[in-house]
Design an enzyme around this catalytic site. Structure first.
Site, PDB file in Angstrom:
ATOM      1  N   HIS A 189       0.862  -1.187   0.000  1.00  0.00           N
ATOM      2  CA  HIS A 189       0.000   0.000   0.000  1.00  0.00           C
ATOM      3  C   HIS A 189       0.904   1.245   0.000  1.00  0.00           C
ATOM      4  O   HIS A 189       2.004   1.199   0.544  1.00  0.00           O
ATOM      5  CB  HIS A 189      -0.882  -0.056   1.264  1.00  0.00           C
ATOM      6  N   PRO A 190       0.451   2.346  -0.605  1.00  0.00           N
ATOM      7  CA  PRO A 190       1.331   3.520  -0.744  1.00  0.00           C
ATOM      8  C   PRO A 190       1.991   4.043   0.538  1.00  0.00           C
ATOM      9  O   PRO A 190       3.073   4.624   0.464  1.00  0.00           O
ATOM     10  CB  PRO A 190       0.387   4.577  -1.329  1.00  0.00           C
ATOM     11  N   VAL A 191       1.381   3.848   1.703  1.00  0.00           N
ATOM     12  CA  VAL A 191       2.062   4.342   2.911  1.00  0.00           C
ATOM     13  C   VAL A 191       3.108   3.373   3.444  1.00  0.00           C
ATOM     14  O   VAL A 191       3.889   3.731   4.314  1.00  0.00           O
ATOM     15  CB  VAL A 191       1.070   4.693   4.062  1.00  0.00           C
ATOM     16  N   LYS A 192       3.151   2.161   2.925  1.00  0.00           N
ATOM     17  CA  LYS A 192       4.103   1.175   3.436  1.00  0.00           C
ATOM     18  C   LYS A 192       5.499   1.435   2.853  1.00  0.00           C
ATOM     19  O   LYS A 192       5.669   2.283   1.997  1.00  0.00           O
ATOM     20  CB  LYS A 192       3.616  -0.247   3.139  1.00  0.00           C
ATOM     21  N   THR A 193       6.483   0.652   3.296  1.00  0.00           N
ATOM     22  CA  THR A 193       7.881   1.002   3.005  1.00  0.00           C
ATOM     23  C   THR A 193       8.223   0.944   1.518  1.00  0.00           C
ATOM     24  O   THR A 193       8.999   1.758   1.024  1.00  0.00           O
ATOM     25  CB  THR A 193       8.820   0.100   3.835  1.00  0.00           C
TER      26      THR A 193
END
Ligand SMILES: *Cc1c(COP(=O)(O)O)cnc(C)c1O
Length: 385
Positions: A189-193
Site C-alpha cells: 500500500h502507498p504508505v508502506k515502506t
C-alpha cells in the site's frame, strides 16, 4: 499550504520507466515479472519462498487458507492493529481472541499472549498473528515458543517491518525470514515502506505452504505432473488474488531502493528522537525493545493529552492548520461494532492506554530534515502554548 501527510510513497522516474516497460511486454499478468519479484523479495528478507498477491489483506487470507484454518478454530491477534489482522480469521470462519499490547511499544508480548491463550475457552487455537507495529519487531522466539506449547504457529503480520532486523540470543534476523513463524505477510500500500499501489506478499520456508499459497491465489487450480496441456484441477476453491506483472515490475524497482528508503527512515526517526526528547514526559516516542533495530513505518508519539489539558482532536486539528498531517494507529479492533457484538466488551488496559495517547507523525523517505523540525516545532507550539 501543503500538508505533510503521515506517510506517502516515493515514486521516481525509473519506477515509472519500469512500469512503462512492463506495459509493453507480452504479459500484463501471470508473466515472468511475478517470479522475478518474488525471488528478489525472498532473497531480500531471507526466506526460502515468497508468494505475491493482490494486497496485504489477501496475503493474510491466503495464509489462513494455506494453514487450513476454519470453523471451530481460533486465532489470536493483537487489538492494536489494522482491521485485516483479525478479519482474516473471520474470512475462514475461525474465531478471534484479542491479545493486549504493551502500552509503551504497542506490541504483543509473551505475557499478553499467555493472557490471550488463557481466554481461549472453546475451539482449537491454530495461529497467533503478532504485528510488528510501527516497524519494531515483536519478541519472536518467546512468542513462537508459547504458541507452540499451545499447539499453534505464528503468522507474522509484517507490513510495517520491511527492512527491520532483530537480534535474539546474539543472532541477527530479518523480519520476513520466518525463522520463528509459519509465514509472514507484507503489504505494498502507498504508505508502506515500498509501494505498488495495491500489493502484498507472503513469505515462508515451507515448500508445501508455498505451493498451497500459489494455487489458492489463483482459484485453487493445480496442474498435476504430466497432465494434458489444457488440464487443471481444483481440489478446493481459491480466489483471484494475483498481483499483475505491471505491479510486480513496480515492486521490483521499489525493492531495489529498500536500503536507501530504510536508511532515510532511520535518519528521520533519529532526528525525531533527538528533537522530541525535550518534550518528555508529556510527549514520548513509542519505545523500541532492546532486540529490535527497526526501519520505522510509523513515527508514533505517545502524548499525555490529559496532563496537557488538550483533547487529541484539538491537537490534530491545530497541527493540520500548521500543515502537519497525523493519524491514529490504531483504534483497538476489539472495540469495533462487529467484534463488540460478537465477543462482548473486553478489558485490555494496554491497548486502551496506547490508543488514548498515540499519534502518528509524518514519516516517509521524501521528507527533509527541515520537515521533521517543522513537525516538532508545530507540536511544541500546539501542545505547550
Ligand atoms: C496495511 C496493513 C494491512 C493490510 O494491507 P493492505 O495491502 O492494505 O490490504 C494489514 N495489516 C497491517 C498491520 C497493515 O499495516
Amino acid at each position: 499550504m501543503s500538508i505533510l501527510p503521515y506517510g506517502r510513497q516515493t515514486i521516481e522516474d525509473d519506477d515509472i520507466a519500469a512500469v512503462a516497460e512492463a506495459l509493453r511486454a507480452d504479459f500484463l499478468t501471470t508473466g515472468p515479472m511475478v517470479e522475478t519479484f518474488e525471488t528478489a523479495f525472498a532473497a531480500k528478507v531471507g526466506a526460502a519462498h515468497a508468494v505475491a498477491c493482490s494486497n496485504g489483506t489477501a496475503a493474510l487470507h491466503l495464509a489462513m487458507m494455506a494453514l487450513k484454518v476454519g470453523p471451530g478454530d481460533v486465532c489470536i491477534a493483537p487489538s492494536i492493529t489494522f482491521l485485516a489482522t483479525a478479519n482474516c480469521a473471520r474470512y475462514v470462519g475461525a474465531d478471534v481472541v484479542f491479545a493486549d499490547v504493551d502500552p509503551t511499544t504497542g506490541l504483543m508480548t509473551p505475557d499478553t499472549l499467555k493472557d490471550a491463550i488463557s481466554r481461549v475457552t472453546s475451539g482449537r487455537l491454530r495461529a497467533v498473528l503478532p504485528v510488528h507495529l510501527r516497524g519494531d519487531a515483536v519478541e519472536l522466539p518467546a512468542l513462537a515458543q508459547i504458541a507452540a506449547e499451545a499447539g499453534a504457529v505464528l503468522v507474522e503480520d509484517a507490513p510495517h517491518a520491511l527492512g527491520t532486523t532483530a537480534r535474539f540470543g546474539g543472532v541477527s534476523e530479518t523480519i520476513g525470514d520466518c525463522r520463528h513463524s509459519a509465514m509472514a505477510t507484507f503489504s505494498f500500500h502507498p504508505v508502506k515502506t515500498i509501494a505498488t499501489g495495491e500489493g502484498g506478499m507472503v513469505t515462508t520456508n515451507d515448500p508445501d505452504l508455498a505451493e498451497r499459497l500459489r494455487s489458492l491465489r489463483s482459484h485453487g487450480m493445480v496442474r498435476p505432473a504430466g497432465c494434458d496441456p489444457w488440464w487443471y484441477e481444483m481440489p478446493e476453491p481459491g480466489y483471484n488474488y494475483r498481483l499483475p506483472d505491471i505491479l510486480c515490475a513496480l515492486g521490483l524497482s521499489q525493492l531495489g531502493k529498500l536500503d536507501r528508503f530504510a536508511a532515510r527512515r532511520r535518519a528521520l526517526a533519529a532526528r525525531y528522537l533527538e528533537r522530541l526528547a525535550p518534550l518528555a514526559p508529556l510527549v514520548r516516542p513509542a519505545a523500541t525493545p532492546g532486540w529490535s533495530d527497526p526501519v520505522l513505518h510509523l513515527m508514533v508519539a505517545l502524548i499525555d493529552f490529559a496532563a496537557l489539558g488538550k483533547s487529541r482532536r484539538e491537537v490534530v486539528e491545530a497541527l493540520k492548520a500548521r500543515g502537519v498531517g497525523t493519524q491514529v494507529h490504531y483504534i483497538p479492533v476489539h472495540r469495533q461494532p462487529y467484534y463488540l457484538e460478537r465477543y462482548g466488551p473486553l478489558a485490555l488496559p494496554g491497548a486502551e492506554a496506547w490508543y488514548s495517547s498515540c499519534l502518528s507523525l509524518p514519516l516517509y523517505p521524501g521528507m527533509t530534515d527541515t520537515d521533521v523540525d517543522k513537525v516538532v516545532d508545530a507540536l511544541e507550539a500546539v501542545l505547550l502554548r
